[in-house]
Design a protein around this motif. Structure first.
Motif, PDB file in Angstrom:
ATOM      1  N   SER A 227     -12.193   7.713  -0.625  1.00 26.09           N
ATOM      2  CA  SER A 227     -12.803   6.872   0.950  1.00 26.09           C
ATOM      3  C   SER A 227     -14.354   7.853  -0.823  1.00 26.09           C
ATOM      4  CB  SER A 227     -12.745   8.061   1.564  1.00 26.09           C
ATOM      5  OG  SER A 227     -11.767   7.437   2.374  1.00 26.09           O
TER       6      SER A 227
ATOM      7  N   GLU B 245      -5.380   1.622   2.985  1.00 25.90           N
ATOM      8  CA  GLU B 245      -6.229   2.577   4.573  1.00 25.90           C
ATOM      9  C   GLU B 245      -4.925   4.056   4.226  1.00 25.90           C
ATOM     10  OE1 GLU B 245      -5.605  -1.295   6.796  1.00 25.90           O
ATOM     11  OE2 GLU B 245      -4.792  -0.931   5.235  1.00 25.90           O
TER      12      GLU B 245
ATOM     13  N   LYS C 202      -6.581   5.944   1.865  1.00 19.37           N
ATOM     14  CA  LYS C 202      -8.053   6.700   1.153  1.00 19.37           C
ATOM     15  C   LYS C 202      -8.295   7.724   0.906  1.00 19.37           C
ATOM     16  CE  LYS C 202      -8.185   7.584   5.582  1.00 19.37           C
ATOM     17  NZ  LYS C 202      -9.075   7.326   7.243  1.00 19.37           N
TER      18      LYS C 202
ATOM     19  N   LEU D 271     -10.867  -1.308   3.075  1.00 21.48           N
ATOM     20  CA  LEU D 271      -9.986  -0.543   3.158  1.00 21.48           C
ATOM     21  C   LEU D 271      -8.977  -1.208   4.142  1.00 21.48           C
ATOM     22  CD1 LEU D 271     -10.514   3.883   4.097  1.00 21.48           C
ATOM     23  CD2 LEU D 271      -9.263   2.792   1.688  1.00 21.48           C
TER      24      LEU D 271
END
Length: 489
Positions: free
Chosen positions: A338, A369, A372, A363
């Motif tokens: 991220s 996800e 991240k 993502l």
């Protein structure tokens, strides 16, 4: 007893199991392949065999010597080429060779007969720094350094990654001559033509041996990984590049370094949404040309426009309207997934709300996800490269430049990467890509092939195969690249 014997080896790094109960044997004088996807444990196994790591459990022996208890004996008998370039960039060719000879308590003169056939191909460049060598020359120097102490076993961790097809063929011809001298060779490679040069291969996945056998048997048994179906590009969804805007326009472009013309009068155009393959052997001038198009270097003469901006006078504007992914991984390893996305989005001037929304979508699309907040350094190479590509087009540039983006990646992961490329092209992003995988050349809309700084051929894959009467792009590339005359490589 075999030249290499591995019995029930296991190795973990914290919670990550790199190797689990691995056993196999390599016969003396055999060419043995270690193959498998990124993160399979191949490099960890090499390091154990080279005595650079100790296993958590199990035993291994090289030429009858235990890798834990008799490491000094093994180091006298093993030559090792790690995956990352192992030489000293600031030393010359000759200085590197002398240094490695000294490490093994010998001299270049004493070991010269053993490396003569390989080293003589680069000896005329003995005063050139290793960092200034092309890929093929670096490869020959690294192999000479690994052989200078006359080892009985040669361990090669993806030695040809990033090297053009002709240089790769020459490298494997050299390896087969070493086999004739009785040297045992263990090599890993993502290239299927190289896998087929081995006597036997072991397929390693998630730290475990899935199968051992001849290349044909293993490649057929695990064809979903090593030979996934080709990508079918829907002609209806492929953009009509003839009717689209020109995104890259180059006329008589030259880049000279003294009297040497790295790029020697090239001209071409690329349309919006086109996947344009920019091929050539190491030293042909591809990277130099790309540096001019991306605003990193200025041409000696000629002109060019990228995304509507002049490469001579508006290179700062060009940098804002393109994406770029280098052959050396370009994200920050000590930042999370991220954090990398946010950093590069900020550099490209995107607004916070837009960054947040697009990050969540990205993502999901990459199925990242749950990762991240993982450091990028912890990701497998294939994941890193998919992330780097996605970040390079996060700001929806007019064109993205990809410099050998899939080097060292297994076939299944490369296929996933190219699905991302196709998706970007359908959204109108122009893809300008260099690659040494000739199956990837077949995926391009058009291809140019550089030889000696000039464009020798340009056209669709089908057109080039017809024009040069060759069965595939590998044969087309080899046919043209072998016409090179200058000695830059």
């Amino acid at each position: 007893m075999g030249s290499i014997v591995v019995n029930n080896i296991s190795k973990s790094y914290g919670k990550v199991c790199a190797l689990h109960d691995v056993s196999f044997e390599v016969k003396k004088g055999e060419v043995f392949g270690l193959i498998g996807p990124d993160g399979a444990g191949k490099t960890t196994l090499y390091r154990i065999l080279c005595t650079l790591l100790k296993p958590d459990s199990g035993t291994s022996a090289v030429d009858g010597f235990d890798t834990v208890r008799q490491m000094k004996e093994i180091r006298r008998r093993v030559g090792y080429m790690p995956g990352k370039f192992s030489l000293y960039q600031d030393l010359t060719v000759e200085e590197n060779l002398k240094f490695f000879a000294t490490l093994f308590g010998t001299t270049v003169e004493a070991g010269y007969d053993g490396i003569k056939a390989i080293y003589q191909q680069i000896e005329r460049f003995k005063d050139r720094k290793a960092g200034a060598l092309s890929g093929g020359m670096k490869q020959k120097l690294a192999l000479s350094c690994a052989l200078v102490h006359s080892p009985s076993v040669l361990l090669l961790d993806e030695p040809t990654t990033g090297v053009d097809p002709v240089s790769r063929k020459e490298f494997w011809e050299m390896l087969l001559t070493l086999k004739e001298r009785g040297i045992t060779i263990v090599a890993s490679t993502p290239y299927l033509d190289e896998v087929r040069c081995c006597d036997r291969v072991a397929f390693l996945e998630k730290g475990s041996i899935r199968g051992i056998g001849t290349p044909d048997v293993i490649l057929e048994k695990f064809k979903d990984i090593f030979n996934p179906p080709g990508i079918e590009r829907n002609e209806a969804s492929s953009m009509n590049t003839e009717a689209c805007d020109t995104v890259i326009e180059v006329e008589h472009l030259v880049k000279a370094f003294g009297t040497f013309h790295a790029v020697d009068d090239i001209s071409f155009t690329v349309k919006r949404g086109e996947i344009f393959g920019f091929l050539g052997a190491n030293g042909a001038g591809k990277t130099t040309a790309m540096h001019m198009l991306t605003g990193l270097n200025q041409p000696t003469s000629g002109s060019g426009r990228v995304a509507g901006y002049d490469i001579r006078t508006e290179y700062e504007q060009i940098k804002k309207h393109i994406g770029y992914m280098s052959q050396r991984f370009s994200l920050y390893e000590d930042l999370t997934v991220s954090e990398n996305i946010r950093l590069f989005a900020g550099i490209y001037g995107m607004r916070n709300e837009e960054i947040k929304t697009k990050t969540e979508a990205l993502l999901r699309r990459l199925q990242f996800e749950e990762h991240k907040d993982d450091l990028v350094s912890s990701l497998p190479l294939g994941w890193k490269q998919k992330l780097a590509f996605s970040v390079s087009i996060f700001h929806e540039p007019s064109v993205v430049f990809l410099d050998e983006p899939t080097g060292g990646v297994d076939p299944a992961t490369r296929r996933q990467f190219w699905e991302l490329i196709y998706d970007a092209a359908q959204r109108g992003i122009t893809i300008f890509v260099t690659t040494h995988y000739m199956d990837e050349a077949e995926y391009c809309d058009r291809i140019s092939i550089m030889v000696d700084g000039k464009i020798s051929a340009i056209g669709t894959p089908a057109e080039l195969k017809r024009r040069f009467r060759q069965p595939d792009m590998d044969h087309v590339f080899t046919y043209l690249a072998r016409q090179a005359t200058r000695s830059s490589d």
